[in-house]
Design an enzyme around this catalytic site. Structure first.
Site: not given
Length: 438
Positions: A293-294, A362-363
């Site tokens: 997949g990747r 906002c992390e």
């Protein structure tokens, strides 16, 4: 300079992908923007299919593991290249169905399939349901019986192999939420039980040992263990397993230091193990399935961002904030996945700074790349993060109510929108204000 062959420097000193100028793509579609190179996706599909045909004499199938990037356009591409697909949810299955993907080339995985998902898979006559556990097996048998059908199944087996990758993406060891284990006998027990059921047909066994693996040895060992198990099943029960699904997990080049083995070499090496053990154990060579997949889509994708604030904390760190972040690529926040990036509008600018590329969520953990050597940047510059074609759009979210970016497919100098970007109306589309709230 680049970790992906999809990328070039053009005469304007801009990044180019699929013959398209990244700066012009930003002008047309805005940022953040996912960009996928169709030509490289097709090339990777052909590498796998040609290798499977060559080393197994056509006795096999390559499945695109579509959890990496699921959209109707990608299903159209992999179908036209002769691949099947692996889906892991009702949503992925339904997307493939609506894209017109042939259901007889669909394998349905998942560790906790709902009743509705099992019903959908049986209604659509998928080629294979990959059974994860006993409860699921019973549900499949019951539902198939109610619908007057017989479901062809395989079993996800934990072969007990350390894949030498991040703990979060190892799936072949006994302590995993996926599948049934060999070590404690549950794998053999569930297959014996399945053979007594009227509405299922045991066709195959499956394993997947992890993701982003650079070594050949774990894949070779997995093949050996699984074929020995197939031999054991035949000897103890008389059941002939016709299909062996060896999963995926092949590593890709995210940063210059990564050195993945050529995918053709993976398949060739494992095929020698498979053929040798089949001969030694005197068992018929099973139909071989693999699920990349990747490695099909990751290197074909980039994400383009526009720089906003540049914050230099003297003697500490320089933060370069972009207009995306963990909402469109959560992989660094989840497991510190490394990425490379370039200044797309001034490719040859000298790398005279060490910066951290931060997102707008906002992390404090909303980081895309930490401490990368980079040119001096200012507001309005365009940064391209490379190898984002897998597990970026598919893992994106609306955290902080940020709309998901669009996805553009590029090929031979042309760009086409394949997934629309969201707007604020999309964000509130499913919100309901009860009448009694006024």
């Amino acid at each position: 300079m680049f970790v992906s062959e999809a990328l070039k420097t053009n005469s304007l000193n801009h990044l180019e992908i699929g013959g398209c100028d990244a700066v012009e793509l930003v002008e047309k579609y805005g940022t953040p923007l996912y960009v996928m190179d169709e030509g490289l996706i097709r090339k990777n599909c052909r590498i796998y299919k040609n290798s499977m045909d060559k080393y197994y004499n056509g006795n096999g199938m390559v499945l695109y593991a579509s959890k990496a990037f699921s959209a109707m356009a990608i299903y159209k591409i992999v179908d036209s290249e002769g691949l099947g697909i692996d889906v892991v949810s009702g949503g992925e299955l339904y997307t493939a169905y609506k894209a017109g993907f042939p259901m007889d080339k669909v394998y349905f995985h998942g560790n906790n399939k709902t009743i509705a998902e099992i019903e959908l898979a049986i209604d659509k006559d998928v080629r294979r349901i990959v059974v994860d556990n006993l409860e699921e097996l019973k549900n499949i048998d019951r539902i198939a019986g109610e619908k007057g059908k017989k479901a062809c199944i395989s079993f996800r087996i934990k072969p007990g192999i350390d894949a030498h990758t991040h703990d979060f993406v190892q799936t072949g060891q006994i302590d995993s939420k996926f599948g049934v284990a060999l070590e404690n006998g549950e794998a053999l027990d569930i297959i014996k039980f399945a053979s007594t059921l009227k509405n299922v047909s045991v066709v195959g066994v499956h394993c997947h040992i992890g993701s982003q693996i650079f070594d050949l040895a774990p894949f070779e060992l997995a093949a050996k263990v699984m074929l020995e198990f197939i031999s054991q099943i035949k000897n103890e029960t008389g059941i002939v397993i016709e299909e062996l699904n060896l999963g995926g997990g092949f590593g890709i080049k995210y940063i210059p230091a990564h050195d993945p083995i050529e995918y053709d070499s993976y398949i060739e090496s494992v095929s020698k193990v498979v053929k040798g053990i089949c001969e030694d154990k005197r068992i018929k060579l099973p139909f071989i399935v693999m699920e990349p997949g990747r490695s099909i889509v990751a290197s074909a994708g980039i994400t383009l961002y526009k720089v906003g604030a540049v914050k230099e904390i003297k003697n500490v760190r320089t933060y370069v904030s972009v207009d995306g972040g963990m909402a469109d690529n959560p992989r660094y926040a989840l497991y510190q996945s490394p990425y490379d990036a370039v200044l797309a509008n001034r490719l040859n600018a000298p790398k005279e700074n060490v910066i951290t590329i931060a997102g707008k969520c906002c992390e404090s953990g909303d980081i895309l790349i930490k401490d990368i050597n980079f040119p001096k940047v200012t507001a309005g510059d365009i940064i391209a993060v490379m190898a984002t074609g897998a597990y970026n759009y598919s893992m994106s979210s609306n955290y902080n109510r940020i709309p998901r970016p669009p996805v553009v497919l590029v090929h031979e100098g042309k760009s086409r929108l394949i997934v629309k970007g969201e707007d604020y109306e999309d964000i509130i589309r499913n919100d309901i204000i009860p009448e009694d709230l006024g």
